[in-house]
Structure formats: C-alpha cells, structure tokens
Design an enzyme around this catalytic site. Sequence first.
Site, PDB file in Angstrom:
ATOM      1  N   ILE A 274       0.721  -1.025   0.020  1.00 56.64           N
ATOM      2  CA  ILE A 274       0.067  -0.153  -0.114  1.00 56.64           C
ATOM      3  C   ILE A 274       1.042   1.040  -0.194  1.00 56.64           C
ATOM      4  CG2 ILE A 274      -1.808   1.250   1.510  1.00 56.64           C
ATOM      5  CD1 ILE A 274      -2.774  -1.467   2.229  1.00 56.64           C
TER       6      ILE A 274
ATOM      7  N   ASP B 147      -4.184  -6.774   7.506  1.00 55.60           N
ATOM      8  CA  ASP B 147      -5.578  -6.843   7.405  1.00 55.60           C
ATOM      9  C   ASP B 147      -6.294  -7.126   6.230  1.00 55.60           C
ATOM     10  OD1 ASP B 147      -5.364  -4.396   6.474  1.00 55.60           O
ATOM     11  OD2 ASP B 147      -6.190  -3.633   8.260  1.00 55.60           O
TER      12      ASP B 147
ATOM     13  N   GLY C  56       0.742  -5.443   0.821  1.00 55.43           N
ATOM     14  CA  GLY C  56      -0.444  -5.722   0.062  1.00 55.43           C
ATOM     15  C   GLY C  56      -0.322  -6.387  -1.158  1.00 55.43           C
TER      16      GLY C  56
ATOM     17  N   ASP D  63      -0.900 -10.126   0.006  1.00 53.14           N
ATOM     18  CA  ASP D  63      -2.435  -9.944   0.227  1.00 53.14           C
ATOM     19  C   ASP D  63      -3.141 -10.398  -1.317  1.00 53.14           C
ATOM     20  OD1 ASP D  63      -2.827  -9.306   2.782  1.00 53.14           O
ATOM     21  OD2 ASP D  63      -2.215  -7.190   2.371  1.00 53.14           O
TER      22      ASP D  63
ATOM     23  N   GLU E 264       3.807  -6.084   7.055  1.00 54.09           N
ATOM     24  CA  GLU E 264       2.898  -5.112   8.019  1.00 54.09           C
ATOM     25  C   GLU E 264       3.470  -4.903   9.402  1.00 54.09           C
ATOM     26  OE1 GLU E 264       0.355  -6.303   4.632  1.00 54.09           O
ATOM     27  OE2 GLU E 264       1.937  -7.258   5.694  1.00 54.09           O
TER      28      GLU E 264
END
Length: 276
Positions: free
Chosen positions: A69, A157, A126, A129, A149
């Site tokens: 991110i 998350d 991310g 993810d 993270e």
Amino acid sequence: MEKYTTIEIVQENPKSSVFTLYLNRPRHSNALSREFFTEFPNALSSLDHNPNVAVIVLSGKGKHFCSGIDLKTLASISADFQSPSDRGRSGEKSRREIKFMQKAITAIEKCRKPVIAAVQGVCIGGGVDIISACDMRFCTEDAFFSVKEVDLAITADLGSLQRLPAIVGYGNAMELALTARKFSGSEAKVLGLVSKVFGSKPDMDEGVGAIADGIAAKSPLAVIGTKAVLVRSRDMSLSQGLDFVATWNSSMLLSDDLKEVAAASLQNRKPSFSKL
C-alpha cells in the site's frame, strides 16, 4: 474498454481468451493507491462478465509486481480516522474502510474465471495479500516477498493472515508474518506459495501464457466449477464440501460441454466449447 488510472487490461493475443490485468503504477513500484481499491474490483468484474475472457493473468508493469500500500495513502487513511471527539465513531469508520479494501482483494476469489499471479521483483505487504487470493502463483528468480505489515506497526488486515496458512502452512505463515523477513522466489517455491520459478520475466510471461492458454482451452463450465468448489471447500468440512460439489454438479454436469468432449474423443479432434 473502460480506462483506469492504477491498472490496465490488455489482450496480448487477439486470438486468445487470456487477458492480462496489469498493476500500472510502475514509477511507484505499483504501490496500491486509494483509487486501486475501487478500480481493481471493477476491472475484475468486467473481465468476469466478458464472454471473451476465459483466464486472467495478474501482472505488474515495470520491474516490480507490487510494493504494498502506498505510504501516502496509508497516512491519508490514518489521518481520516482521527476523531478526537468520538473514538467510537472513528473506530467504526476505520472498520468500514478496512472492509472496503478487503472486498477489493476478495474480488479475486469472487471472480468466476481463474486468476493467475505472475510476480517479478518486489511483492511485499499488500502484494502478498493480492497473490494469496489468486488461484495460481508463479514468479521469477529475482522476485522476493515479505509480509511486511509488522514493520509498519500494523497487523496485516487484507487477507494474508487468513489465506497464507492454507497455502504455506500455519507455522510458516506465523513465522513470515511475525518476522516480516524477505524471502526469495526459490524459497517461495519450497513453501508452496508459487508453483514454479522462472529464470526471467520473458520466460515467465511465455510459461504462464502457455499454462493460461491450456486452461482456456478446457470446458469453461468445468473450469469455473473447479475454482468455485475449491474456494468454497477450503472453508467447509469434508462432508460440507462433498455436499456442495454434489449440488454444483447436479446442475452443471449434464452440459453440452460433456457431450462435446465425448464427440471430440470419438472423432479424434480437439473439443470446442461455447463461451460463458
């Protein structure tokens, strides 16, 4: 075709039903901006509903797949959550934003068509993810990964902590998430995160393209059914999974695709299937 600012859809071969969905912020190592979380699920939905698309390859423009991110986006989101007058309302707003971002990643699993990740260079935060939600994953030798993270003082998350244990094992997922250490493409292969490591990006593009074309040539009903059953069965008991596939096949099994496979076998030719 709709224009996007953070991603790009390309049909590399006009005769192929394999489409490539690129993360398209190469000057930022394809860091995920706020706009990405709106554009990405919309793009997947458009590909899912396009009858000319059978398989989607997810790749990154430039040297890297995804650096996570965008830190400016993360700071902006964090600032938006600050509500000195009411911590409860601030927390509720924060939860809605996280759920919104989670939905964008889960769109990969919701897409009926197979999504294949092709990773080069950086894949951290991310990026992990995203690929953990994909149906198949491949990478180059120079790729490296990190569940980053905890180094940013946050708990992952967007799906890594939920999906990685089923892919690499609970103990490995715990170690990778708590240490945030970098690991190579070759280790990713040993862990089971990727199916194959290619020597270069051109080699990967060619190899993944051949795999995608092979899947695209199969019965589309069988392909989407296989994905749907595997994704649903992951979160079910064995008996529930068996019930689900029995229900699925009771409505899909006796299709024209099955008849075409039988006819093609008798006529010694490749089967040809209708689009979805």
